[in-house]
Motif scaffolding. Structure first.
Motif, PDB file in Angstrom:
ATOM      1  N   VAL A 193       1.131  -0.686  -0.081  1.00  0.00           N
ATOM      2  CA  VAL A 193      -0.327   0.162   0.413  1.00  0.00           C
ATOM      3  C   VAL A 193       1.292   0.970   0.134  1.00  0.00           C
ATOM      4  N   VAL A 248       1.994   1.605  -3.224  1.00  0.00           N
ATOM      5  CA  VAL A 248       1.503   2.458  -4.691  1.00  0.00           C
ATOM      6  C   VAL A 248       0.928   3.918  -4.014  1.00  0.00           C
ATOM      7  N   ILE A 249       1.217   4.121  -2.796  1.00  0.00           N
ATOM      8  CA  ILE A 249       1.130   5.536  -2.410  1.00  0.00           C
ATOM      9  C   ILE A 249       1.856   6.297  -3.149  1.00  0.00           C
ATOM     10  N   GLU A 292       1.890   6.953  -7.095  1.00  0.00           N
ATOM     11  CA  GLU A 292       0.960   8.220  -6.649  1.00  0.00           C
ATOM     12  C   GLU A 292       1.984   8.963  -6.497  1.00  0.00           C
ATOM     13  N   CYS A 334      -1.365  11.940  -3.614  1.00  0.00           N
ATOM     14  CA  CYS A 334      -2.483  10.414  -3.807  1.00  0.00           C
ATOM     15  C   CYS A 334      -3.755  11.088  -3.135  1.00  0.00           C
ATOM     16  N   ILE A 367      -6.364   0.982  -4.496  1.00  0.00           N
ATOM     17  CA  ILE A 367      -5.200   1.808  -4.100  1.00  0.00           C
ATOM     18  C   ILE A 367      -5.215  -0.811  -4.458  1.00  0.00           C
ATOM     19  N   ILE A 380      -4.819  -0.900   4.024  1.00  0.00           N
ATOM     20  CA  ILE A 380      -4.900   0.074   3.704  1.00  0.00           C
ATOM     21  C   ILE A 380      -5.040   0.599   4.449  1.00  0.00           C
TER      22      ILE A 380
END
Length: 101
Positions: free
Chosen positions: A33, A36-37, A40, A47, A54, A65
């Motif tokens: 997580v 991914v954030i 972004e 984000c 997500i 998350i």
């Protein structure tokens, strides 16, 4: 959770997007997580992805998350702006805990 989700989670957790010193603070799913954030934020400066977005990218559930963001805010890795009045996703930016940006 299926095999495809597990592969996504492991790939994102091992991406190395976040600073190496952060890795001991998170579980594998939480690290996916966070990665991914961070990805972004690197692309857009912030984000504002939804939990569903997500979840699809990282291969984790909503509770993972939520816990990842909670831990990241607690450690100062992220700053979160909550927008409950307009029903939009929270906005997350890098906190002072990441000097790479």
């Amino acid at each position: 959770m299926n095999f495809r989700d597990e592969r996504k989670r492991r790939r994102w957790a091992g991406e190395g997007i976040a600073p190496e010193e952060w890795y001991g603070s998170y579980t594998e799913g939480q690290m996916a997580v966070v990665s991914v954030i961070c990805d972004e934020i690197l692309k857009r400066g912030k984000c504002s992805l939804s939990h569903a977005e997500i979840s699809e990218i990282a291969g984790v559930g909503k509770s993972t998350i939520q816990s990842a963001v909670r831990v990241a805010v607690k450690h100062g890795h992220f700053q979160r702006t909550i927008r409950p009045e307009d029903g939009l996703s929270n906005v997350i930016r890098i906190g002072e805990g990441w000097s790479r940006i």
